[in-house]
Design a protein around this motif. Structure first.
Motif, short mmCIF file in Angstrom:
data_model
loop_
_atom_site.label_atom_id
_atom_site.label_comp_id
_atom_site.label_asym_id
_atom_site.label_seq_id
_atom_site.Cartn_x
_atom_site.Cartn_y
_atom_site.Cartn_z
N LEU A 101 0.83 -1.21 0.00
CA LEU A 101 0.00 0.00 0.00
C LEU A 101 0.86 1.26 0.00
O LEU A 101 0.55 2.24 -0.67
N LYS A 102 1.95 1.22 0.74
CA LYS A 102 2.83 2.41 0.82
C LYS A 102 3.46 2.72 -0.52
O LYS A 102 3.44 3.87 -0.97
N VAL A 103 4.03 1.70 -1.19
CA VAL A 103 4.71 1.98 -2.46
C VAL A 103 3.70 2.31 -3.56
O VAL A 103 4.00 3.11 -4.45
N LEU A 104 2.52 1.71 -3.50
CA LEU A 104 1.48 2.07 -4.48
C LEU A 104 1.05 3.53 -4.29
O LEU A 104 0.88 4.27 -5.26
N SER A 105 0.91 3.94 -3.02
CA SER A 105 0.53 5.33 -2.72
C SER A 105 1.60 6.30 -3.21
O SER A 105 1.28 7.39 -3.71
N GLN A 106 2.86 5.92 -3.10
CA GLN A 106 3.95 6.77 -3.58
C GLN A 106 3.87 6.97 -5.09
O GLN A 106 4.36 7.97 -5.61
N GLU A 107 3.26 6.02 -5.77
CA GLU A 107 3.07 6.13 -7.22
C GLU A 107 1.74 6.79 -7.58
O GLU A 107 1.37 6.87 -8.75
N GLY A 108 1.01 7.22 -6.55
CA GLY A 108 -0.28 7.86 -6.78
C GLY A 108 -1.39 6.88 -7.09
O GLY A 108 -2.43 7.26 -7.65
N ILE A 109 -1.19 5.62 -6.71
CA ILE A 109 -2.18 4.57 -6.99
C ILE A 109 -2.93 4.24 -5.69
O ILE A 109 -2.32 3.77 -4.73
N GLU A 110 -4.20 4.50 -5.67
CA GLU A 110 -5.03 4.18 -4.51
C GLU A 110 -5.85 2.93 -4.82
O GLU A 110 -6.37 2.77 -5.93
N VAL A 111 -5.97 2.07 -3.85
CA VAL A 111 -6.69 0.81 -4.05
C VAL A 111 -7.81 0.66 -3.03
O VAL A 111 -7.82 1.31 -1.99
N SER A 112 -8.75 -0.22 -3.36
CA SER A 112 -9.81 -0.57 -2.43
C SER A 112 -9.49 -1.93 -1.81
O SER A 112 -8.63 -2.66 -2.30
N TYR A 113 -10.19 -2.24 -0.74
CA TYR A 113 -9.92 -3.48 -0.01
C TYR A 113 -11.19 -3.89 0.72
O TYR A 113 -11.86 -3.05 1.34
N LEU A 114 -11.53 -5.17 0.66
CA LEU A 114 -12.79 -5.65 1.20
C LEU A 114 -12.74 -6.00 2.68
O LEU A 114 -13.78 -6.28 3.29
N GLY A 115 -11.56 -5.99 3.27
CA GLY A 115 -11.45 -6.29 4.70
C GLY A 115 -11.94 -7.69 5.02
O GLY A 115 -11.67 -8.65 4.30
N GLU A 116 -12.70 -7.80 6.09
CA GLU A 116 -13.20 -9.11 6.52
C GLU A 116 -14.21 -9.70 5.52
O GLU A 116 -14.53 -10.88 5.58
N GLU A 117 -14.69 -8.87 4.61
CA GLU A 117 -15.64 -9.36 3.60
C GLU A 117 -14.92 -10.04 2.43
O GLU A 117 -15.58 -10.64 1.57
N GLU A 118 -13.61 -9.94 2.39
CA GLU A 118 -12.87 -10.58 1.30
C GLU A 118 -13.08 -12.09 1.36
O GLU A 118 -12.79 -12.72 2.36
N PRO A 119 -13.58 -12.70 0.28
CA PRO A 119 -13.81 -14.15 0.28
C PRO A 119 -12.51 -14.93 0.17
O PRO A 119 -11.54 -14.45 -0.41
N CYS A 120 -12.48 -16.12 0.72
CA CYS A 120 -11.32 -16.98 0.55
C CYS A 120 -11.35 -17.54 -0.88
O CYS A 120 -12.39 -17.99 -1.36
N CYS A 121 -10.21 -17.52 -1.54
CA CYS A 121 -10.15 -18.00 -2.93
C CYS A 121 -10.33 -19.51 -3.01
O CYS A 121 -10.64 -20.04 -4.07
N GLY A 122 -10.09 -20.21 -1.89
CA GLY A 122 -10.27 -21.66 -1.88
C GLY A 122 -9.10 -22.45 -2.43
O GLY A 122 -9.18 -23.68 -2.55
N ALA A 123 -7.99 -21.78 -2.76
CA ALA A 123 -6.84 -22.48 -3.33
C ALA A 123 -6.36 -23.65 -2.47
O ALA A 123 -6.05 -24.71 -3.01
N PRO A 124 -6.30 -23.50 -1.13
CA PRO A 124 -5.86 -24.65 -0.32
C PRO A 124 -6.77 -25.86 -0.48
O PRO A 124 -6.31 -27.00 -0.41
#
Length: 309
Positions: A101-124
């Motif tokens: 997040l820090k290096v993206l912000s330094q490039e002027g790139i802001e991102v969103s994030y779902l927090g606890e709502e982020e679903p597990c991808c199920g890869a395991p």
């Protein structure tokens, strides 16, 4: 005779199916104070690996030590399972996602994030052979991400699952690919360093991301990239990831030492990788060899650079 499934895999499987995350603990505590939006041009998909980095390191280290004391798999796992509720206290430890997040912000790139709502991808689930559970997890959660046009995948296994197994191929970019396309500023190290890079199995062999990371590293002023004999898509595995380090702690530890020795033979002052499983295991391998060389994730290295004016 029924199929015998190692209990650590059942533990991880039950957590994903019943609680929606690898260790059934809060996974977004690292971002609690950041006030990240849930909507935006780019969604950061953190995955479980980095969000549980401190916990995973503790689990892996404990498993290897207990097996070293002669405690067999079942016994060591019972201790780990009993101890797991208390591991929430480790959630505030090191987290490369904050570095990203820090290096993206330094490039002027802001991102969103779902927090606890982020679903597990199920890869395991998929890689452990729980295919039915994986498909059920996929069918119940796919719509949650299908309307996202742009997703930055931080963990290689999550990235592969979302791109290839969830069918979100055009929406998901592994962090190194995204960074290479969007970064604009030149970076340099505060002091010259000889660096070697370990290719994670999923990132290099499944996703084909090999030269892109090296391009990022070579573009950093003051960094000299030195390659191990086995590198790229043919790099030797570090023995981490996929629950292997919990099922076969001793073997995982020996593989980690072997790979760490190969990387250190380059004379590198720093080892860089781009996967939480590799990060944990290589640190353990370097430590077991009695060496003081640091192991950093790619985004952690970027965070340590200076922007050239």
């Amino acid at each position: 005779m029924g199929l015998l499934v190692p209990k650590p895999l059942l533990f991880l499987r039950d957590n994903i199916v019943k609680k929606g995350s690898l260790l059934a603990l809060p996974k977004a505590k690292w971002a609690k104070d950041l006030n990240l939006p849930k909507e935006g041009d780019w969604l950061l998909f953190g995955g479980c690996g980095y969000q549980y980095l401190s916990l995973g390191k503790t689990f892996s280290s404990m498993a290897q030590r207990m097996e070293g004391f002669g405690v067999e798999l079942e016994g060591s796992f019972r201790v780990l399972k009993w101890f797991s509720p208390f591991l929430r206290f480790f959630l505030n430890g090191r987290n490369p996602l904050r570095s990203a997040l820090k290096v993206l912000s330094q490039e002027g790139i802001e991102v969103s994030y779902l927090g606890e709502e982020e679903p597990c991808c199920g890869a395991p689930l998929y890689f452990s052979g729980f295919r039915k559970d994986f498909l059920e997890n996929l069918s119940s959660k796919r719509d949650f991400l299908s309307n996202r046009k742009k997703i930055i995948g931080m963990v290689p296994s999550c990235c592969y699952a979302l791109k290839e197994l969830w069918g979100l191929k055009d929406s998901v970019e592994p962090f190194p690919i995204f960074w290479l396309k969007n970064k604009k500023k030149k970076r340099r190290l505060k002091e010259p360093l000889k660096v070697t890079y370990h290719d994670p199995c999923i990132l290099s062999r499944y996703l084909g991301v090999v030269e892109e990371v090296r391009e990022i590293l070579r573009d950093i002023e003051g960094l000299t990239l030195v390659e191990a004999e086995a590198s790229g898509q043919w790099a030797n595995c570090c023995g981490g990831g996929g629950g292997f380090e919990l099922i076969f702690p001793y073997v995982s530890g020996e593989l980690a030492k072997r790979r760490a020795k190969e990387l250190l033979s380059t004379g590198a002052q720093l080892i860089v990788t781009a996967c939480p499983g590799c990060l944990i295991n290589l640190e353990e391998g370097v430590k077991a060899l009695g060496k003081k060389v640091r192991v950093l994730d790619l985004v952690e290295l970027l965070e340590e650079t200076e922007i050239v004016a």
